[in-house]
Design an enzyme around this catalytic site. Structure first.
Site, PDB file in Angstrom:
ATOM      1  N   HIS A 199       0.819  -1.217   0.000  1.00 39.01           N
ATOM      2  CA  HIS A 199       0.000   0.000   0.000  1.00 39.01           C
ATOM      3  C   HIS A 199       0.851   1.264   0.000  1.00 39.01           C
ATOM      4  CE1 HIS A 199      -3.925  -1.959   1.536  1.00 39.01           C
ATOM      5  NE2 HIS A 199      -3.911  -1.837   0.226  1.00 39.01           N
ATOM      6  N   GLU A 441     -12.871 -11.165 -23.361  1.00 39.03           N
ATOM      7  CA  GLU A 441     -11.558 -11.734 -23.052  1.00 39.03           C
ATOM      8  C   GLU A 441     -11.546 -13.256 -23.173  1.00 39.03           C
ATOM      9  OE1 GLU A 441     -10.347 -10.160 -19.219  1.00 39.03           O
ATOM     10  OE2 GLU A 441     -12.357 -10.349 -18.400  1.00 39.03           O
ATOM     11  N   ASP A 465      -6.104 -11.195 -21.091  1.00 39.51           N
ATOM     12  CA  ASP A 465      -6.697 -12.532 -21.047  1.00 39.51           C
ATOM     13  C   ASP A 465      -7.075 -13.035 -22.435  1.00 39.51           C
ATOM     14  OD1 ASP A 465      -6.669 -13.544 -18.417  1.00 39.51           O
ATOM     15  OD2 ASP A 465      -8.105 -12.009 -17.827  1.00 39.51           O
ATOM     16  N   CYS A 512      -8.859  -2.301 -22.873  1.00 41.43           N
ATOM     17  CA  CYS A 512      -8.322  -1.927 -21.558  1.00 41.43           C
ATOM     18  C   CYS A 512      -7.200  -2.856 -21.111  1.00 41.43           C
ATOM     19  CB  CYS A 512      -9.427  -1.868 -20.510  1.00 41.43           C
ATOM     20  SG  CYS A 512     -10.184  -3.461 -20.183  1.00 41.43           S
TER      21      CYS A 512
END
Ligand code: PEP
Ligand code: MG
Length: 588
Positions: A199, A441, A465, A512
């Protein structure tokens, strides 16, 4: 005296976690030197230790809430997600009951019990394969350290060094530390532990603070005050650089900053070809902290919000309210632009702690993405309601991952209808005409794209994918990377089919996957007919630069030529040649 203090140059290598070059002075912060007494207690002392533990937890909770309020005033709401994560860890019943069990059965004091609890968490996290999940142990460590400090009456003070051009060196830095840093004076950060997906690293990137992690020994107090170069591009940290190295890095830093500033000028310019053909460039994000970076880099909204990140590293799924709060923060961060939510894409290599995944022989072809969501309709509906609620406050779209055909799409849409009915019944507002799309995908979705197009508002092609499944090449298998070919004729034909079908049906088609963020492929995607691309924020200016150098006519020629080759190798070598005028002189 240490050799570092004796001005001898010393070079360390770590993991580059946030890009950029910083030249300054090292300030070492080592909170590990917290002295915590560990001792045995009698049976009679047990209840007292449990009370001390409770008091420590409650003081830490107050401290985090106070910090949250303070940051709300100074930084705004959008970066508070990390404090919420720490509050959730603190509120986790298992943390408390595990520590109580140590006190009761091993007859040790509360501090010792907390340390043993942390060791158990460490063992558990060490056994996790997924790097992102494994690194989440740092959040648990931060919370337990805060409790221990509070029990010792020594609250977790923010890092406030003297002077300017400070590069913080620490064993670990918490996200809260970064939020509280005076970023006008702190110019870089190097830690002994951590990694790219911790993080703290995500926040460092969001704040564009150069950072390196995994540098053993850098938090040595003897290095405090030495001059240092931190290269967040290569992961190199040089303590006491000699004058040649110092000058060399000053030059590299200037070059890097020049390239970045030139590229950022792109943010203001319209995303259009030399002959005025406009397309949309958007960002891919995982946490709300990345929203401002997308806008700064010139992204016009978010084309892919990977919501599954919120479901990871926790024993319980987030409830509807928590999801709503995080999703709403993301929406505010990218407003007034559109935000496309991808619904939970877990399973496969993205396992959730909070649920029992089946032990699968072939996880890439297993219960993942929409299949998993449809198997737990109640959980899925929570997510759908949370997203719908956010749709009342801005331009929000929703898309389902890994749709293989109409049955899945219809089942997902039926749950969306039910989620809408729930909100209607409760009188909660939402956008009834929210755009609903699917990710393309899976090869079957390409084949039946015409059937799917009738029942959705847009397609978004997940090339990561799609290429994996078309070519049957595991996208993360390092032995097969040479066979993972975006320009394979089967891939290009599939992309053309998707865009043709979308155009015929009058719906949008965007990309994307990673292919969208690589400037090399831009003319191919443009020439095939895609007019919306979504990518990591820092790729946006680079892609825009090539876009603005190319004409639509040339892009169409390149796409046609690439599609005419019988092998990916030929297409690849043609494309590299054809693109050299556009990519050379590119400020890379
Ligand atoms: C993709 O598959 O291309 C995609 C964008 O989704 P992810 O990388 O999250 O699987
Ligand atoms: Mg995918």
């Amino acid at each position: 005296m240490d050799s570092a203090k004796n001005n001898s140059m010393r070079q360390y290598t770590g993991i580059a976690t946030s890009p950029g070059i910083a030249v300054g002075r090292l300030r070492v912060f080592d909170r590990r030197h917290l002295s915590v007494e560990e001792y045995a207690v009698s049976q009679e002392g047990v209840s007292g230790e449990i009370e001390r533990l409770k008091a420590g937890l409650s003081r830490t909770c107050d401290e985090l809430n106070a910090l949250k309020e303070k940051l709300k005033e100074t930084t705004g709401d959008d970066h508070l997600f990390f404090i919420d994560t720490h509050l959730l860890i603190l509120a986790d019943e298992r943390l408390f009951s595990e520590a109580v069990a140590h006190i009761q059965t091993e007859l040790v004091n509360a501090e010792c019990a907390l340390r043993r609890t942390l060791n158990k968490y460490r063992e558990f996290f060490d056994g996790i394969d997924d790097l992102y999940l494994r690194e989440r142990i740092s959040d648990v460590e931060t919370v337990i350290e805060k409790i221990l400090r509070n029990m010792a009456g020594e609250p977790h003070a923010p890092i406030i060094p003297d002077g300017d051009h400070i590069i913080i060196a620490a064993h670990d830095v918490s996200p809260a530390d970064i939020l509280q840093m005076d970023r006008t004076r702190i110019i870089g950060m190097v830690t002994e532990i951590g990694g790219k997906t911790a993080h703290a690293s995500i926040l460092a990137r969001a704040f564009e603070l150069p950072a390196v992690a995994g540098v053993d020994g850098i938090a040595d107090m003897l290095l405090d005050g030495t001059s240092v170069i931190l290269d967040g591009l290569s992961g190199c940290v040089i303590v006491n650089p000699d004058s040649d190295t110092f000058l060399e890095y000053l030059q590299r830093k200037r070059q890097y900053e020049y390239v970045e500033s030139e590229l950022l000028k792109m943010a203001e310019l319209p995303p259009e070809t030399l002959d005025g053909y406009g397309i949309k460039l958007k960002g891919n994000v995982e946490v709300p902290e990345e929203g401002p970076s997308v806008l700064r880099h010139g992204g016009e909204g978010v084309g892919l919000y990977r919501t599954e990140i919120l479901f990871m590293n926790r024993q319980q799924m987030p409830d509807e309210e928590e999801q709503y709060q995080v999703y709403a923060a993301m929406q505010r961060a990218v407003a007034p632009h559109a935000l496309t939510f991808r619904t939970l894409d877990a399973g496969g290599d993205k396992l959730l702690d909070g649920m029992l995944h089946a032990n699968e022989q072939n996880p890439a072809l297993g219960v993942r993405a929409i299949r998993l969501a449809l198997q737990m309709p109640d959980e899925f509906m929570k997510q759908l309601r949370a997203i719908l609620r956010v749709s009342a406050q801005g331009d929000v779209r929703i898309m389902f991952p890994m749709i293989s055909g109409l049955e899945e799409l219809r089942k997902a849409r039926a749950l969306l209808d039910r989620a809408m009915a729930d909100l209607d019944a409760a009188g909660v507002p939402f956008d009834r005409s929210i755009a609903v799309g699917i990710m393309i995908e899976i090869p079957s979705a390409v084949v039946v794209a015409d059937l799917l197009a009738r029942e959705v508002d847009f397609f978004s092609v997940g090339t990561n994918d799609l290429i994996q499944y078309i070519l049957a090449i595991d996208r993360s298998n390092e032995h097969l990377t040479h066979m993972y070919q975006p320009l394979h004729p089967a891939v290009l034909r599939s992309l053309r089919r998707v865009v043709d079908v979308a155009r015929e049906a009058g719906i949008d088609a965007c990309i994307c996957g990673e292919m969208a963020g690589d400037p090399l492929y831009l003319p191919v995607l443009l020439g095939l007919g895609f007019n919306e691309l979504s990518m990591g924020a820092t790729s946006i200016p680079r892609v825009k630069q090539v876009l603005r150098r190319c004409t639509m006519e040339r892009a169409a020629e390149i796409a046609t030529a690439c599609s005419g080759f019988a092998t990916a190798e030929e297409a690849d070598s043609f494309l590299k040649d054809a693109m050299s005028p556009y990519l050379c002189n590119s400020l890379d």
